[in-house]
Motif scaffolding. Sequence first.
Motif, PDB file in Angstrom:
ATOM      1  N   ARG A 226       0.476  -1.018  -0.195  1.00  0.00           N
ATOM      2  CA  ARG A 226       0.069   0.186  -0.099  1.00  0.00           C
ATOM      3  C   ARG A 226       1.097   1.348   0.093  1.00  0.00           C
ATOM      4  O   ARG A 226       2.071   1.522   0.410  1.00  0.00           O
ATOM      5  CB  ARG A 226      -0.852  -0.024   1.396  1.00  0.00           C
ATOM      6  N   ASN A 227       0.418   2.171  -0.973  1.00  0.00           N
ATOM      7  CA  ASN A 227       1.237   3.345  -0.622  1.00  0.00           C
ATOM      8  C   ASN A 227       0.938   4.774  -0.073  1.00  0.00           C
ATOM      9  O   ASN A 227       0.110   4.021   0.801  1.00  0.00           O
ATOM     10  CB  ASN A 227       1.133   4.168  -2.339  1.00  0.00           C
ATOM     11  N   ALA A 228       1.855   5.929  -0.153  1.00  0.00           N
ATOM     12  CA  ALA A 228       1.435   6.518   1.229  1.00  0.00           C
ATOM     13  C   ALA A 228       0.135   7.602   1.544  1.00  0.00           C
ATOM     14  O   ALA A 228      -0.961   7.577   2.118  1.00  0.00           O
ATOM     15  CB  ALA A 228       2.438   7.419   1.153  1.00  0.00           C
ATOM     16  N   SER A 229      -0.928   7.060  -0.203  1.00  0.00           N
ATOM     17  CA  SER A 229      -2.665   7.843   0.047  1.00  0.00           C
ATOM     18  C   SER A 229      -3.291   6.025   0.524  1.00  0.00           C
ATOM     19  O   SER A 229      -4.933   6.627   0.122  1.00  0.00           O
ATOM     20  CB  SER A 229      -2.427   7.741  -1.543  1.00  0.00           C
ATOM     21  N   GLY A 230      -2.647   4.942   0.609  1.00  0.00           N
ATOM     22  CA  GLY A 230      -3.364   4.599   1.281  1.00  0.00           C
ATOM     23  C   GLY A 230      -4.338   3.308  -0.083  1.00  0.00           C
ATOM     24  O   GLY A 230      -4.391   1.983  -0.116  1.00  0.00           O
ATOM     25  N   ALA A 231      -3.568   3.825  -1.229  1.00  0.00           N
ATOM     26  CA  ALA A 231      -4.100   2.687  -2.269  1.00  0.00           C
ATOM     27  C   ALA A 231      -2.667   1.344  -2.713  1.00  0.00           C
ATOM     28  O   ALA A 231      -2.503   1.939  -2.162  1.00  0.00           O
ATOM     29  CB  ALA A 231      -4.020   3.089  -4.096  1.00  0.00           C
ATOM     30  N   ILE A 232      -3.657   0.335  -3.447  1.00  0.00           N
ATOM     31  CA  ILE A 232      -2.695  -0.615  -3.389  1.00  0.00           C
ATOM     32  C   ILE A 232      -1.554  -0.753  -4.596  1.00  0.00           C
ATOM     33  O   ILE A 232      -1.848  -0.175  -5.562  1.00  0.00           O
ATOM     34  CB  ILE A 232      -4.105  -1.838  -3.890  1.00  0.00           C
ATOM     35  N   LEU A 233      -0.592  -0.968  -4.421  1.00  0.00           N
ATOM     36  CA  LEU A 233       0.417  -1.030  -5.507  1.00  0.00           C
ATOM     37  C   LEU A 233       0.644  -2.096  -5.686  1.00  0.00           C
ATOM     38  O   LEU A 233       1.231  -3.389  -5.144  1.00  0.00           O
ATOM     39  CB  LEU A 233       1.713   0.156  -4.967  1.00  0.00           C
ATOM     40  N   VAL A 234       0.485  -2.579  -7.291  1.00  0.00           N
ATOM     41  CA  VAL A 234       1.204  -3.784  -7.273  1.00  0.00           C
ATOM     42  C   VAL A 234       2.335  -3.581  -8.609  1.00  0.00           C
ATOM     43  O   VAL A 234       2.552  -2.812  -9.650  1.00  0.00           O
ATOM     44  CB  VAL A 234       0.134  -4.224  -8.683  1.00  0.00           C
TER      45      VAL A 234
ATOM     46  N   ILE B 231      -6.699  -0.105 -16.496  1.00  0.00           N
ATOM     47  CA  ILE B 231      -5.997   0.519 -14.765  1.00  0.00           C
ATOM     48  C   ILE B 231      -6.978   1.303 -14.943  1.00  0.00           C
ATOM     49  O   ILE B 231      -6.793   1.783 -13.999  1.00  0.00           O
ATOM     50  CB  ILE B 231      -4.623   0.793 -14.782  1.00  0.00           C
ATOM     51  N   GLU B 232      -6.584   2.246 -15.964  1.00  0.00           N
ATOM     52  CA  GLU B 232      -7.042   4.029 -15.792  1.00  0.00           C
ATOM     53  C   GLU B 232      -8.461   3.481 -15.795  1.00  0.00           C
ATOM     54  O   GLU B 232      -9.839   4.894 -14.359  1.00  0.00           O
ATOM     55  CB  GLU B 232      -7.400   4.326 -17.082  1.00  0.00           C
ATOM     56  N   ALA B 233      -9.105   2.860 -16.403  1.00  0.00           N
ATOM     57  CA  ALA B 233     -11.216   2.430 -15.430  1.00  0.00           C
ATOM     58  C   ALA B 233     -10.601   2.153 -14.357  1.00  0.00           C
ATOM     59  O   ALA B 233     -12.289   2.461 -13.925  1.00  0.00           O
ATOM     60  CB  ALA B 233     -11.480   1.171 -17.546  1.00  0.00           C
ATOM     61  N   HIS B 234      -9.978   1.616 -13.473  1.00  0.00           N
ATOM     62  CA  HIS B 234     -10.284   1.117 -12.398  1.00  0.00           C
ATOM     63  C   HIS B 234      -9.797   2.199 -11.496  1.00  0.00           C
ATOM     64  O   HIS B 234      -9.831   2.117 -10.327  1.00  0.00           O
ATOM     65  CB  HIS B 234      -9.173  -0.097 -11.813  1.00  0.00           C
ATOM     66  N   GLY B 235     -10.059   3.586 -12.212  1.00  0.00           N
ATOM     67  CA  GLY B 235      -9.191   4.090 -11.074  1.00  0.00           C
ATOM     68  C   GLY B 235      -7.487   4.808 -10.691  1.00  0.00           C
ATOM     69  O   GLY B 235      -7.559   5.605 -10.029  1.00  0.00           O
ATOM     70  N   GLY B 236      -7.157   3.719 -11.348  1.00  0.00           N
ATOM     71  CA  GLY B 236      -5.824   3.762 -10.942  1.00  0.00           C
ATOM     72  C   GLY B 236      -4.630   4.404 -12.174  1.00  0.00           C
ATOM     73  O   GLY B 236      -5.116   4.678 -13.108  1.00  0.00           O
ATOM     74  N   ARG B 237      -3.316   4.045 -11.774  1.00  0.00           N
ATOM     75  CA  ARG B 237      -2.206   4.320 -13.275  1.00  0.00           C
ATOM     76  C   ARG B 237      -1.233   3.336 -12.906  1.00  0.00           C
ATOM     77  O   ARG B 237      -0.980   2.897 -12.700  1.00  0.00           O
ATOM     78  CB  ARG B 237      -1.684   5.605 -12.169  1.00  0.00           C
ATOM     79  N   LEU B 238      -0.697   3.084 -14.392  1.00  0.00           N
ATOM     80  CA  LEU B 238       0.244   2.008 -14.977  1.00  0.00           C
ATOM     81  C   LEU B 238       1.148   2.911 -14.886  1.00  0.00           C
ATOM     82  O   LEU B 238       1.397   4.221 -16.022  1.00  0.00           O
ATOM     83  CB  LEU B 238      -0.146   1.463 -15.890  1.00  0.00           C
ATOM     84  N   TRP B 239       2.723   2.394 -14.953  1.00  0.00           N
ATOM     85  CA  TRP B 239       3.738   3.400 -15.043  1.00  0.00           C
ATOM     86  C   TRP B 239       5.437   2.313 -15.127  1.00  0.00           C
ATOM     87  O   TRP B 239       4.653   1.358 -14.575  1.00  0.00           O
ATOM     88  CB  TRP B 239       4.313   4.127 -14.511  1.00  0.00           C
TER      89      TRP B 239
ATOM     90  N   GLY C  16      17.636  -4.151 -15.320  1.00  0.00           N
ATOM     91  CA  GLY C  16      15.804  -4.678 -15.959  1.00  0.00           C
ATOM     92  C   GLY C  16      15.065  -4.015 -15.561  1.00  0.00           C
ATOM     93  O   GLY C  16      15.279  -2.622 -15.338  1.00  0.00           O
ATOM     94  N   ALA C  17      13.668  -4.039 -15.808  1.00  0.00           N
ATOM     95  CA  ALA C  17      12.625  -3.009 -15.604  1.00  0.00           C
ATOM     96  C   ALA C  17      11.441  -3.380 -14.886  1.00  0.00           C
ATOM     97  O   ALA C  17      10.869  -4.382 -14.174  1.00  0.00           O
ATOM     98  CB  ALA C  17      11.759  -2.812 -16.948  1.00  0.00           C
ATOM     99  N   VAL C  18      11.268  -2.114 -14.093  1.00  0.00           N
ATOM    100  CA  VAL C  18       9.413  -2.538 -13.273  1.00  0.00           C
ATOM    101  C   VAL C  18       8.486  -1.429 -13.946  1.00  0.00           C
ATOM    102  O   VAL C  18       8.334  -0.577 -13.943  1.00  0.00           O
ATOM    103  CB  VAL C  18       9.995  -1.936 -12.089  1.00  0.00           C
ATOM    104  N   PHE C  19       7.333  -2.345 -14.105  1.00  0.00           N
ATOM    105  CA  PHE C  19       5.859  -2.008 -13.676  1.00  0.00           C
ATOM    106  C   PHE C  19       5.393  -1.607 -12.933  1.00  0.00           C
ATOM    107  O   PHE C  19       4.926  -3.248 -12.317  1.00  0.00           O
ATOM    108  CB  PHE C  19       5.488  -2.824 -15.381  1.00  0.00           C
ATOM    109  N   GLN C  20       4.843  -1.091 -12.260  1.00  0.00           N
ATOM    110  CA  GLN C  20       3.801  -0.519 -11.587  1.00  0.00           C
ATOM    111  C   GLN C  20       2.111  -0.395 -11.478  1.00  0.00           C
ATOM    112  O   GLN C  20       1.908   0.764 -12.995  1.00  0.00           O
ATOM    113  CB  GLN C  20       4.405   0.197 -10.352  1.00  0.00           C
ATOM    114  N   PHE C  21       1.222  -0.265 -11.018  1.00  0.00           N
ATOM    115  CA  PHE C  21      -0.173   0.188 -10.890  1.00  0.00           C
ATOM    116  C   PHE C  21      -0.575   0.267  -9.706  1.00  0.00           C
ATOM    117  O   PHE C  21      -0.425  -0.784  -8.666  1.00  0.00           O
ATOM    118  CB  PHE C  21      -0.889  -0.769 -12.464  1.00  0.00           C
ATOM    119  N   THR C  22      -1.099   1.569  -9.348  1.00  0.00           N
ATOM    120  CA  THR C  22      -1.778   1.429  -8.659  1.00  0.00           C
ATOM    121  C   THR C  22      -3.668   1.695  -8.567  1.00  0.00           C
ATOM    122  O   THR C  22      -4.290   1.290  -9.697  1.00  0.00           O
ATOM    123  CB  THR C  22      -2.054   2.881  -7.887  1.00  0.00           C
TER     124      THR C  22
END
Length: 501
Positions: A425-433, A473-481, A489-495
Amino acid sequence: MQHPAQVPSEMVEALRESEERFRTLVQFSFDVYWETDAQHRFIRQEFANTLTDPPVSEIGKTRWEVPYLEPDEESWRKHRETLDAHLPFRDFELARPTPEGGKRYVSVSGLPVFDKTGRFMGYRGVGRHITNSKRAEEALRESEARFRTFVDHATDMFILHNEDSEVLDVNRNACESLGYSRDELIGTTPFFFDLELNAATWQRNREQLKAGGIATLESRYRRRDGTVFPVEVRMREFGQGGQRMIISLSRDITERKRTAEAFREMQAELTHANRAAAMGQVTASITHEVSQPITAMLCNAEAALSWLDSQTPHVGELRRALASIVTDANRAGEVLDWIRTLIKKAPAQKESVDVNNAILDVVTMARSELIRHGVSLQTDLAEVPLIEGYRVQLQQVVLNLILNAVEAMSCLDEPPRELRVSTTRNASGAILVAVRDSGPGLDPTIVNRLFDPFYTTKPEGIGMGLAICNSIIEAHGGRLWASANEPRGAVFQFTLPAERK
């Protein structure tokens, strides 16, 4: 009659003082004092300090009508009738030429003068230079003409309301779009043609407008012939002459709605195709996940039959074998249901989703693909709340990111090929994958384009996988980057926003 020399000095002084007072009044006023004779020729003009007119030498020669430019002949004719009838007049507007070739406007008022016998002697009056106000009026008329031209040629419907919602004015587009004339619309209220608006919603919008805001909303308008069409409405309030008025600009968004619906249908097709393609990549895992419980069920069934054929059936062993068959059948059924849900085209219903369980299901399905490419997978799943969303769509995102990471690492000649999937969970309380890999990493120059539709770095790719993931992810109210992973390597994350309780 008394000889001028015999006029008492006090009368002369009084006359001088009266004349001085008169001149002082004229000098500090905004008006011109004038007199004419019976033939309407100027015989006296007194100007304020800031005003000028014809030279004094013209006094006694210049008539009213020479060399005035305005008004028109008909107005002059009526004014001459007034003069010939020796009647008073007020605020008669004239225009005279200036040396520079322009016009100077004067507003004139006059009273007829008669001697003791009643004989007409001429006029006395005042004139006020109104050039600035006339220019302002002309500028206002031109501005209003430009505004009317702009409004009438605007592609939006322009509707002007008073505070009580009554329609004060409309443009041509509003008349054509609604099928009414301007006269028919003026005096009505928007409730007449707006199907979504009533007195209560009007007042709610007014509260926002009073605070200086702009109200933007979607509604539906009904034409005169009964047809209904969607509109986007923008409203703003302003003051004019002590009154509050509301401007409403409405735009027909029928084509926009059709385009959006077509885009949604196309996106659904692409999303389905993307899921089917991902399923094709994990066919070996799916086969293994289905065949394993089927094989176990077969073995347990054969054992149960053997125990039934024995002289003394082992009831306990038989019960355990049957229970194992039920468990394996349920597991196989769950896998098949997951596959069926993932590849069907019909949209799923929103539900409360356990993100960790959804990720573990995807990891299970991708296990054989990971083994085939020599990728070791680690999961680090923290305790996170449920979210409201579409389980299958979120699984599609995780599956895409895992398969992309496996493909990226497959080009490495030497291990390690490591993949880590985590939740927190990030600072705003959202789930971070986060999905981290140890592949070659990302080119910094293309990171910002990774989620653009049809952009791809794969020779056989169509560039829709990550774009679809991003839209989900945007339709779920989150963000992917995406960003660089350490040490490589690389890391893909979404909230994902947590479910509200």
